[in-house]
Design a protein around this motif. Structure first.
Motif, PDB file in Angstrom:
ATOM      1  N   LYS A   1       0.835  -1.194   0.000  1.00 48.65           N
ATOM      2  CA  LYS A   1       0.000   0.000   0.000  1.00 48.65           C
ATOM      3  C   LYS A   1       0.872   1.247   0.000  1.00 48.65           C
ATOM      4  O   LYS A   1       1.728   1.408   0.892  1.00 48.65           O
ATOM      5  CB  LYS A   1      -0.925   0.001   1.217  1.00 48.65           C
ATOM      6  CG  LYS A   1      -1.888  -1.190   1.233  1.00 48.65           C
ATOM      7  CD  LYS A   1      -2.513  -1.406   2.588  1.00 48.65           C
ATOM      8  CE  LYS A   1      -3.387  -2.663   2.568  1.00 48.65           C
ATOM      9  NZ  LYS A   1      -3.788  -3.099   3.912  1.00 48.65           N
ATOM     10  N   THR A   2       0.659   2.100  -0.978  1.00 47.60           N
ATOM     11  CA  THR A   2       1.423   3.345  -1.093  1.00 47.60           C
ATOM     12  C   THR A   2       0.464   4.508  -0.946  1.00 47.60           C
ATOM     13  O   THR A   2      -0.539   4.602  -1.672  1.00 47.60           O
ATOM     14  CB  THR A   2       2.135   3.425  -2.453  1.00 47.60           C
ATOM     15  OG1 THR A   2       2.879   2.212  -2.663  1.00 47.60           O
ATOM     16  CG2 THR A   2       3.089   4.607  -2.489  1.00 47.60           C
ATOM     17  N   TYR A   3       0.799   5.435  -0.027  1.00 48.23           N
ATOM     18  CA  TYR A   3      -0.141   6.496   0.351  1.00 48.23           C
ATOM     19  C   TYR A   3       0.452   7.866   0.012  1.00 48.23           C
ATOM     20  O   TYR A   3       1.634   8.123   0.230  1.00 48.23           O
ATOM     21  CB  TYR A   3      -0.428   6.394   1.854  1.00 48.23           C
ATOM     22  CG  TYR A   3      -1.265   7.508   2.419  1.00 48.23           C
ATOM     23  CD1 TYR A   3      -2.541   7.765   1.940  1.00 48.23           C
ATOM     24  CD2 TYR A   3      -0.782   8.301   3.468  1.00 48.23           C
ATOM     25  CE1 TYR A   3      -3.318   8.781   2.476  1.00 48.23           C
ATOM     26  CE2 TYR A   3      -1.549   9.317   4.022  1.00 48.23           C
ATOM     27  CZ  TYR A   3      -2.827   9.554   3.509  1.00 48.23           C
ATOM     28  OH  TYR A   3      -3.586  10.562   4.045  1.00 48.23           O
ATOM     29  N   TYR A   4      -0.417   8.755  -0.536  1.00 51.49           N
ATOM     30  CA  TYR A   4       0.016  10.103  -0.908  1.00 51.49           C
ATOM     31  C   TYR A   4      -0.952  11.130  -0.336  1.00 51.49           C
ATOM     32  O   TYR A   4      -2.176  10.922  -0.323  1.00 51.49           O
ATOM     33  CB  TYR A   4       0.044  10.278  -2.435  1.00 51.49           C
ATOM     34  CG  TYR A   4       0.954   9.327  -3.163  1.00 51.49           C
ATOM     35  CD1 TYR A   4       2.259   9.685  -3.483  1.00 51.49           C
ATOM     36  CD2 TYR A   4       0.495   8.067  -3.557  1.00 51.49           C
ATOM     37  CE1 TYR A   4       3.100   8.804  -4.167  1.00 51.49           C
ATOM     38  CE2 TYR A   4       1.324   7.192  -4.230  1.00 51.49           C
ATOM     39  CZ  TYR A   4       2.622   7.559  -4.542  1.00 51.49           C
ATOM     40  OH  TYR A   4       3.443   6.693  -5.213  1.00 51.49           O
TER      41      TYR A   4
ATOM     42  N   ASP B   1      -0.737   7.244   9.201  1.00 51.16           N
ATOM     43  CA  ASP B   1      -1.668   8.143   8.509  1.00 51.16           C
ATOM     44  C   ASP B   1      -2.459   7.445   7.405  1.00 51.16           C
ATOM     45  O   ASP B   1      -3.672   7.619   7.273  1.00 51.16           O
ATOM     46  CB  ASP B   1      -0.899   9.335   7.926  1.00 51.16           C
ATOM     47  CG  ASP B   1      -0.293  10.219   8.997  1.00 51.16           C
ATOM     48  OD1 ASP B   1      -0.720  10.088  10.163  1.00 51.16           O
ATOM     49  OD2 ASP B   1       0.585  11.026   8.679  1.00 51.16           O
ATOM     50  N   GLY B   2      -1.746   6.663   6.570  1.00 50.87           N
ATOM     51  CA  GLY B   2      -2.422   5.982   5.463  1.00 50.87           C
ATOM     52  C   GLY B   2      -3.433   4.970   5.941  1.00 50.87           C
ATOM     53  O   GLY B   2      -4.540   4.848   5.395  1.00 50.87           O
ATOM     54  N   LYS B   3      -3.066   4.234   6.977  1.00 54.70           N
ATOM     55  CA  LYS B   3      -3.978   3.217   7.526  1.00 54.70           C
ATOM     56  C   LYS B   3      -5.238   3.876   8.074  1.00 54.70           C
ATOM     57  O   LYS B   3      -6.359   3.386   7.865  1.00 54.70           O
ATOM     58  CB  LYS B   3      -3.270   2.430   8.617  1.00 54.70           C
ATOM     59  CG  LYS B   3      -4.110   1.300   9.187  1.00 54.70           C
ATOM     60  CD  LYS B   3      -3.309   0.454  10.182  1.00 54.70           C
ATOM     61  CE  LYS B   3      -4.171  -0.705  10.686  1.00 54.70           C
ATOM     62  NZ  LYS B   3      -3.410  -1.566  11.631  1.00 54.70           N
ATOM     63  N   ALA B   4      -5.063   4.993   8.778  1.00 54.36           N
ATOM     64  CA  ALA B   4      -6.224   5.702   9.334  1.00 54.36           C
ATOM     65  C   ALA B   4      -7.109   6.247   8.221  1.00 54.36           C
ATOM     66  O   ALA B   4      -8.350   6.199   8.302  1.00 54.36           O
ATOM     67  CB  ALA B   4      -5.747   6.837  10.237  1.00 54.36           C
ATOM     68  N   TRP B   5      -6.472   6.781   7.176  1.00 55.80           N
ATOM     69  CA  TRP B   5      -7.253   7.333   6.061  1.00 55.80           C
ATOM     70  C   TRP B   5      -8.039   6.234   5.340  1.00 55.80           C
ATOM     71  O   TRP B   5      -9.220   6.405   5.027  1.00 55.80           O
ATOM     72  CB  TRP B   5      -6.306   8.032   5.080  1.00 55.80           C
ATOM     73  CG  TRP B   5      -7.022   8.635   3.896  1.00 55.80           C
ATOM     74  CD1 TRP B   5      -7.710   9.792   3.875  1.00 55.80           C
ATOM     75  CD2 TRP B   5      -7.100   8.086   2.573  1.00 55.80           C
ATOM     76  NE1 TRP B   5      -8.226  10.017   2.616  1.00 55.80           N
ATOM     77  CE2 TRP B   5      -7.875   8.981   1.791  1.00 55.80           C
ATOM     78  CE3 TRP B   5      -6.592   6.937   1.978  1.00 55.80           C
ATOM     79  CZ2 TRP B   5      -8.148   8.757   0.453  1.00 55.80           C
ATOM     80  CZ3 TRP B   5      -6.872   6.698   0.630  1.00 55.80           C
ATOM     81  CH2 TRP B   5      -7.644   7.606  -0.119  1.00 55.80           C
ATOM     82  N   LEU B   6      -7.397   5.088   5.096  1.00 57.10           N
ATOM     83  CA  LEU B   6      -8.083   3.972   4.419  1.00 57.10           C
ATOM     84  C   LEU B   6      -9.257   3.486   5.261  1.00 57.10           C
ATOM     85  O   LEU B   6     -10.346   3.222   4.728  1.00 57.10           O
ATOM     86  CB  LEU B   6      -7.098   2.829   4.168  1.00 57.10           C
ATOM     87  CG  LEU B   6      -7.653   1.614   3.416  1.00 57.10           C
ATOM     88  CD1 LEU B   6      -8.110   2.013   2.018  1.00 57.10           C
ATOM     89  CD2 LEU B   6      -6.604   0.494   3.329  1.00 57.10           C
ATOM     90  N   ALA B   7      -9.060   3.388   6.572  1.00 57.16           N
ATOM     91  CA  ALA B   7     -10.136   2.944   7.460  1.00 57.16           C
ATOM     92  C   ALA B   7     -11.296   3.930   7.473  1.00 57.16           C
ATOM     93  O   ALA B   7     -12.452   3.556   7.688  1.00 57.16           O
ATOM     94  CB  ALA B   7      -9.595   2.752   8.875  1.00 57.16           C
ATOM     95  N   GLU B   8     -10.978   5.190   7.208  1.00 46.32           N
ATOM     96  CA  GLU B   8     -12.014   6.218   7.189  1.00 46.32           C
ATOM     97  C   GLU B   8     -12.836   6.175   5.900  1.00 46.32           C
ATOM     98  O   GLU B   8     -14.076   6.259   5.925  1.00 46.32           O
ATOM     99  CB  GLU B   8     -11.360   7.599   7.331  1.00 46.32           C
ATOM    100  CG  GLU B   8     -12.330   8.765   7.181  1.00 46.32           C
ATOM    101  CD  GLU B   8     -11.610  10.092   7.018  1.00 46.32           C
ATOM    102  OE1 GLU B   8     -12.195  10.979   6.359  1.00 46.32           O
ATOM    103  OE2 GLU B   8     -10.492  10.247   7.538  1.00 46.32           O
ATOM    104  N   VAL B   9     -12.164   6.048   4.746  1.00 49.53           N
ATOM    105  CA  VAL B   9     -12.869   6.185   3.469  1.00 49.53           C
ATOM    106  C   VAL B   9     -13.434   4.870   2.938  1.00 49.53           C
ATOM    107  O   VAL B   9     -14.422   4.874   2.203  1.00 49.53           O
ATOM    108  CB  VAL B   9     -11.953   6.803   2.391  1.00 49.53           C
ATOM    109  CG1 VAL B   9     -11.466   8.170   2.817  1.00 49.53           C
ATOM    110  CG2 VAL B   9     -10.783   5.887   2.036  1.00 49.53           C
ATOM    111  N   LEU B  10     -12.816   3.744   3.292  1.00 49.35           N
ATOM    112  CA  LEU B  10     -13.220   2.479   2.670  1.00 49.35           C
ATOM    113  C   LEU B  10     -14.661   2.083   2.976  1.00 49.35           C
ATOM    114  O   LEU B  10     -15.385   1.654   2.062  1.00 49.35           O
ATOM    115  CB  LEU B  10     -12.249   1.363   3.081  1.00 49.35           C
ATOM    116  CG  LEU B  10     -12.244   0.115   2.190  1.00 49.35           C
ATOM    117  CD1 LEU B  10     -12.007   0.487   0.730  1.00 49.35           C
ATOM    118  CD2 LEU B  10     -11.184  -0.885   2.667  1.00 49.35           C
TER     119      LEU B  10
END
Length: 482
Positions: A104-107, A118-127
């Protein structure tokens, strides 16, 4: 506070009110979803008014049980998620790592940021929002819900989905399971209650008709779901499909006919009725229902085409035909009325219905040309009792054109074996012809029969002849019987 400061404060509060009150209404109006599939790649764009999502994917995915993470991506597949909110863009690319896991690559904007935290939290929020707005991971989710709670669990999720397109996909995936008739019945009920899109609801009902109508209860649920379709086009498509089903009872067919009252389009309504006539064996009760419902067809053309199909494809009982003739009063066009009656007069009609038909010509057809056409065909095709014969002549007398009246009466002489009583009635009807020329033509047609009759008929003939003012025509008529 000076005037400028007061104005500035008023503007400030107006902006806050607009943001708090007006903006949410605008957001609702802007909600949209688009899906594009090309070369194995699916691109989904979602705009809920506040956030914009773009999901680009290839292959299949397995989600975590809480829908907050992607656990696996099929070989050669990938998933790219991006979200734009108030000008800020975040993006994530998820690919298989070659060892059974995922990378997983996050920008954030154009800057690459560590996935954890940060990326994990964002994915958990939007998915969770994405999976309920798109078909991302649909197969994985349906399998999980079905494994944990069977058909009720999947249908409970269907009720929560934001998109009719997605709900349709979930139902299609559920239909691939080995389901009982009771489960299929429940699917129809939920589809009818939860899917607002006429297109998607009709798609489910049409493509799965055989599976979804395996029992009386399922058929009833199917009919209820069909009622929820507002589009005339989609409703008529579903109805025309289920009408062909041999499992539909007469009572259920009656329920289907009742649904047609909600179809406004004359074209679609006529197509449904013609399908019923073509595909179904109809009881007298359902024929009567069909005839009565035809009142809702406003177009004379479509109504006439439906009636012609019915009269030609079905042997109507006397009661059916009586109702049929009564409904013809709703046709305003003489042309279309005549086109139907020309089909009716070729059938075997009892005395009561013959009189109804003749009354219809007298009361509803204003064109002498069209009245003449039906009356000539009537005399050629129907056996007339004395009562019907009298009504027939009264109808002829209502024709204004001497030319057409004479043609009808001449044809009657050719078609009917006239006894003396009928000749007397016929001569009496001829008195309504005022033209010397056309009266002469009509009297010449009957002259041979009069010559071979008794004095009563001959005297009646001479009496009518006296109304001819032309000496030439009068002489010709008299010489014809001497």
């Amino acid at each position: 506070m000076n005037a400028i400061a007061q104005l500035a404060r008023s503007i400030y509060w107006a902006i806050l009110i607009c943001i708090g009150v007006c903006y949410p209404a605008t957001l609702t109006a802007q909600y949209s979803t688009s899906v594009n599939i090309s070369n194995g790649k699916t691109t989904i764009k979602v705009n809920n008014g506040l956030n914009k999502y773009v999901i680009e994917s290839k292959g299949t995915f397995v989600l975590s049980d809480d829908d907050k993470d992607i656990l696996s991506v099929s070989s050669g597949g990938y998933l790219e998620l991006s979200k734009t909110a108030f000008g800020s863009r975040r993006r994530m690319v998820i690919e298989p790592n070659g060892s059974g896991g995922v990378e997983k690559t996050y920008y954030e904007g154009s800057r690459k940021v560590s996935f954890i935290p940060d990326g994990k939290a964002w994915l958990a929020e939007v998915l969770p929002e994405i999976v309920r707005s798109t078909v991302l991971g649909a197969e994985s989710r349906v399998n999980r819900f079905y494994r944990n709670g069977g058909t009720p669990a999947v249908l409970a999720e269907v009720r929560q989905l934001d998109s009719d397109y997605v709900a349709t996909k979930y139902i299609e995936l559920l239909m691939e399971k080995g389901l009982s008739v009771a489960e299929l019945t429940q699917i129809v009920k939920v589809a009818g209650e939860s899917i607002e899109s006429d297109h998607h609801l009709a798609e489910i009902l049409r493509h799965n008709r055989e599976a979804l109508t395996q029992s009386p209860g399922a058929i009833s649920a199917y009919i209820v779901a069909t009622k929820n379709i507002e589009s005339d086009h989609h409703k008529s498509q579903v109805l025309r499909g289920i009408i062909k089903d041999d499992q539909i009872s007469d009572a259920q067919l009656g329920e289907l006919l009742a649904i047609t009252e909600g179809i406004d389009s004359d074209h679609h309504l006529a197509e449904v009725y013609k399908s019923i006539i073509n595909e179904r064996e109809l009881s007298d009760q359902n024929i009567n229902t069909l005839i009565k419902l035809s009142e809702s067809i406003d177009s004379d053309h479509h109504k006439a085409e439906t009636f012609k199909r019915l009269i030609n494809d079905r042997d109507l009982s006397s009661a059916n035909l009586a109702l049929f003739l009564e409904q013809l009063e709703d046709i305003n066009s003489d042309h279309h009325m005549t086109s139907v009656l020309m089909e009716v007069v070729e059938k075997d009609i009892n005395e009561k219905n013959q009189i109804l038909l003749l009354d219809l010509i007298d009361d509803e057809i204003s064109s002498d040309h069209h009245a003449r056409a039906v009356l000539i065909d009537f005399a050629e095709e129907q056996e007339m009792s004395d009562e019907v014969y009298g009504v027939y002549l009264n109808t002829v007398e209502s024709i204004s054109s001497d030319h057409f009246s004479a043609e009808v009466l001449k044809n009657l002489v050719e078609e009917e074996k006239l006894n003396e009583n009928r000749m007397l009635e016929l001569l009496d009807a001829m008195e309504s012809i005022s033209s010397d020329h056309f009266l002469t033509e009509a009297m010449m047609a009957i002259a041979n029969d009069v010559r071979n009759s008794g004095s009563t008929v001959k005297n009646a003939y001479r009496k009518v002849a006296k109304s001819i003012s032309s000496e030439m025509f009068y002489g010709r008529v008299i010489r014809a019987i001497d």
